[in-house]
Structure formats: C-alpha cells, structure tokens
Design a protein around this motif. Structure first.
Motif, PDB file in Angstrom:
ATOM      1  N   THR A 292       0.973  -1.274   0.164  1.00 41.74           N
ATOM      2  CA  THR A 292       0.065   0.050  -0.085  1.00 41.74           C
ATOM      3  C   THR A 292       0.667   1.282  -0.036  1.00 41.74           C
TER       4      THR A 292
ATOM      5  N   ALA B 222      -2.473   1.838  -5.104  1.00 40.70           N
ATOM      6  CA  ALA B 222      -3.081   1.585  -3.841  1.00 40.70           C
ATOM      7  C   ALA B 222      -2.975   2.525  -2.579  1.00 40.70           C
ATOM      8  N   HIS B 223      -1.994   3.351  -2.533  1.00 39.14           N
ATOM      9  CA  HIS B 223      -1.861   4.353  -1.851  1.00 39.14           C
ATOM     10  C   HIS B 223      -3.071   5.612  -1.831  1.00 39.14           C
ATOM     11  N   GLU B 224      -3.041   5.852  -3.273  1.00 38.17           N
ATOM     12  CA  GLU B 224      -4.126   6.725  -3.276  1.00 38.17           C
ATOM     13  C   GLU B 224      -5.689   6.427  -3.311  1.00 38.17           C
TER      14      GLU B 224
ATOM     15  N   LEU C  60      -6.329   4.381  -0.689  1.00 41.24           N
ATOM     16  CA  LEU C  60      -6.581   4.743   0.595  1.00 41.24           C
ATOM     17  C   LEU C  60      -6.901   6.012   1.048  1.00 41.24           C
TER      18      LEU C  60
ATOM     19  N   ARG D 118     -10.398   7.073   0.377  1.00 40.88           N
ATOM     20  CA  ARG D 118     -11.506   6.457   1.459  1.00 40.88           C
ATOM     21  C   ARG D 118     -11.250   7.141   2.585  1.00 40.88           C
TER      22      ARG D 118
ATOM     23  N   GLU E 147      -8.517   7.066   4.613  1.00 36.79           N
ATOM     24  CA  GLU E 147      -7.813   6.172   5.595  1.00 36.79           C
ATOM     25  C   GLU E 147      -6.424   6.613   5.554  1.00 36.79           C
ATOM     26  N   ARG E 148      -5.917   7.272   4.434  1.00 35.49           N
ATOM     27  CA  ARG E 148      -4.743   7.917   4.746  1.00 35.49           C
ATOM     28  C   ARG E 148      -4.923   9.612   4.308  1.00 35.49           C
TER      29      ARG E 148
ATOM     30  N   TYR F 130       1.550  10.713  -1.822  1.00 35.21           N
ATOM     31  CA  TYR F 130       2.269   9.592  -2.053  1.00 35.21           C
ATOM     32  C   TYR F 130       3.791   9.957  -1.573  1.00 35.21           C
TER      33      TYR F 130
ATOM     34  N   ASP G 135      -1.487   9.779   9.076  1.00 32.43           N
ATOM     35  CA  ASP G 135      -0.202   9.189   8.740  1.00 32.43           C
ATOM     36  C   ASP G 135       1.153   8.988   9.655  1.00 32.43           C
TER      37      ASP G 135
ATOM     38  N   ASN H 167       0.915   6.302  11.980  1.00 30.87           N
ATOM     39  CA  ASN H 167       0.896   4.906  11.407  1.00 30.87           C
ATOM     40  C   ASN H 167       2.476   4.535  10.665  1.00 30.87           C
TER      41      ASN H 167
END
Length: 387
Positions: A252, A258-260, A262, A265, A267-268, A272, A351, A354
């Motif tokens: 991710t 995958a990052h974008e 998230l 949504r 979640e991040r 990038y 972020d 995490n």
C-alpha cells in the motif's frame, strides 16, 4: 518599547504616593483591557433574578477556551507563513518547532479545563441549561477555523458538522472566514509540500525510496524462507501468514495506486511523495539535518493527540451532564454526535501515527552515501527547492 508594567509602584514609592513611569507606560488593567474582559460575564439566570451559581463557572471556562483558541489560530497562521516558502532553513525549523510545541501545551491545558467544569454536577447544570438554547459549541467560529487551518477537511466531517451555513447563516463575515479557511492551504497541506522536498528522495540522486523498497522485500523474503524451514506446521503457517500480511501492508505504500485508493477513502491523508519523506525522516532521524524535522513530526502528532483527548474528555463530560439520549442545546444528537467525532477521520496527521507500521530493523535501513552524509551534515536547509 516601554514595559507595560513599569508604572507599578514599589514599596517605598507607594508610601510617598509616587507612581513610576506614568508618562511612558500603561496601567496593568489598561494594557490588558480588564474592564472589558472582567465585565464580559453576563449570567442569563441573573437577568431574571434567579442567579445560578455555576453558570458563572460555565461562562468563564468557555471564554477561556475562546481566548486560547485565538492564540492557537495566531500560532497556526504564523507557522503556515514559515512553511509557505520554497525552502525551510534550520532557523525557521527551530521557530516552527517552538510554536508547534506551544500549541500542543495549550491544547493540553484545554484538556485540563474539563475537570474544572466537572466540579459542576448534572443538577447544577440543569438549573441553567435552558438558558443556553439555541447556543451551542457548534457556533464556536474559532474552533471551526482552528480545525480547518490545521487541516480537517469538510468531506471528512460527520454529516451534522458539515452544515455550517445552518449555524452561521446570519453572519456573513463568519461564513466568509470559514470558506477562506477551507480554501487556503492548511498546515497539513504545507507540511506535505515540505515533506515532498525531503533531500534524498530524488530518483537521480540518493533515491531513498527505491533502496528502501528493495531492502524491505529482501527482509520479507528472508523471513519467508525462515518460516518455511520451520518443522512445526502451526508455527510455520502462522509465520507465513504474518509475512504475507506485511507484504500486503507494504504494497500500500510502494504501489501509488493502492496508496491513493486509501487516500480517497479517507484512510490516509498524505500524498504519495509526502509519505516517502515522512518515512525517510523517521528512519534517519539521528542525522543532524533530520533531527529537527523529526521533532516537528512528533509535535504534529502531539497536537493531534491532545485534540483527540480533548474531544474524548468533552464527550465523557457531556454524557455525564446530560446522558446519552438528550439533544444538544444546538439541536444535534448531543453525546451521540460528539462520540462520532472521535474517529480517525478527524485526525489531521493520521499518517504520522501509522509510520511505525513501516519501520524496519536498523541493519536493513539503506546506508547513506558519502554525498548524502555530507548533505545532511552541512546543508543549511532541510528541504530543497521545488522543481
């Protein structure tokens, strides 16, 4: 500039009836405009000749909140100005760090205000609660501005708290300020731009990200090989499952799509490239030029932490005072609404919390080249010019 207190009297002069510095200074009360501040507590219960003692505490506490909100906004705006440059040199970073730390300490103080309000019992609050309606914390313009300037996005707010026109609709100036705070670059936006310029991310230079990715997958491959060699089937399967799960997590951050996804949504929050900069600063935080940037990231987490602690303490106090079923004075669902604001959607620097997910053992951190070591030890800037 003369000291505002220099016309105070000392013991001897007071006896003589002399006042020092009257021609150059100001009286303490005049300088602080205490006539306005100390006469700004208007108890609604007193106006109907039924004064409720604890209403005074309620007013004082919330006025104190608003004064501190004003100071926090003042600090945020100054930090945004310092960040809003092509380069951020070491002297600026130190000032940014000092002001961020000040905000964190103020927020900690605001959390500590809650126990003072809790000296008031639910019955005490009920004695004057009706006087508040339709007044509500939703109508705190400064709190909304503070959130926006930090980086709370409109789309991440729970539904009720998105309708600011319903709250400030009759105050065009307030609405204009809110709209401006939503359109101007927030502190989070500027921090991301700063992180994106982290030295060492250049593909034609040190290229940290490519080296980091290679070392992460080498580490996972080695751990997978060790897991497959285990004789105990249960332990072997558990270790293999753990390695595969970690591969998915690292995917991710190494796969931009995958990052974008998230980010879309919620979640991040970081871009990038900003995520790459944050990870690099965290891994090489012992390098001289990354020490202060790492402390900046830590302070940003402290601010988010204290904001979350304040929200939680406020929610618990509201439940204690009015329970979990009554409506708030402003028409919201009260406790139920406030509880919904405790989610990660209100964490601006989510972020950063995490980042520990992506740390690797020190011996797998890509070694710095001689050129990169020299840059991190002698470069007076913690970010390079934008392309």
């Amino acid at each position: 500039m003369s000291c505002p207190y220099q016309n105070f009297t000392n013991g001897d002069d007071a006896q003589k009836g002399e006042v020092l510095g009257t021609e150059t200074g100001m009286l303490y009360s005049d300088y602080l405009m205490l006539d306005k501040v100390l006469n700004a507590q208007r108890m609604q219960s007193s106006e109907i000749n039924r004064p409720v003692h604890d209403e005074h505490l309620f007013i004082i506490t919330h006025q104190a909140y608003e004064l501190w909100f004003k100071q926090i906004i003042y600090e945020i705006d100054s930090i945004r100005d310092l960040f809003n440059t092509i380069t951020v040199d070491e002297s600026r970073t130190l000032e940014i760090l000092k002001r961020l730390n000040r905000i964190a300490i103020i927020l900690k103080l605001l959390v500590d205000h809650i126990p003072i309000l809790e000296t008031m019992t639910p019955l005490d609050f009920m004695d004057f609660r009706d006087f508040l309606s339709p007044a509500s914390g939703f109508q705190s313009l400064q709190f909304r501005l503070m959130e926006n300037k930090l980086g709370v996005k409109q789309e991440n707010r729970v539904k009720y708290n998105q309708r600011y026109q319903d709250v400030f609709g009759d105050d065009s100036t307030a609405v204009e300020k809110i709209i401006a705070s939503e359109t101007e670059p927030s502190l989070c936006d500027l921090v991301q731009k700063w992180l994106e310029r982290t030295p060492g991310l250049e593909e034609d230079g040190f290229n940290f990200w490519a080296k980091f990715k290679t070392n992460v997958y080498n580490l996972l491959d080695q751990e997978e090989a060790k897991a497959k060699a285990l004789s105990d089937e249960f332990v072997r399967n558990y270790r293999l499952m753990d390695v595969n799960k970690r591969r998915d997590v690292y995917h991710t951050i190494f796969n931009q799509d995958a990052h974008e996804a998230l980010v879309s949504r919620g979640e991040r929050k970081f871009s990038y490239k900003a995520m790459q900069g944050a990870i690099m600063i965290t891994l090489y935080r012992d390098e001289p030029r990354f020490s202060q940037p790492h402390q900046v990231l830590t302070c940003l987490m402290d601010i988010d932490s204290f904001m979350t602690k304040w929200r939680y303490s406020h929610v618990m106090m509201v439940q204690r005072m009015i329970g979990s079923q009554q409506l708030g004075t402003g028409g919201s669902s009260g406790y139920q609404y406030l509880r919904s604001t405790l989610s990660d959607r209100y964490k601006v620097f989510l972020d950063l919390f995490n980042l520990s997910t992506f740390l690797i053992p020190r011996n797998y951190i890509p070694p710095l080249t001689t050129e990169m070591i020299n840059q991190l030890n002698t470069n007076s800037r913690v970010s390079k010019p934008a392309n």
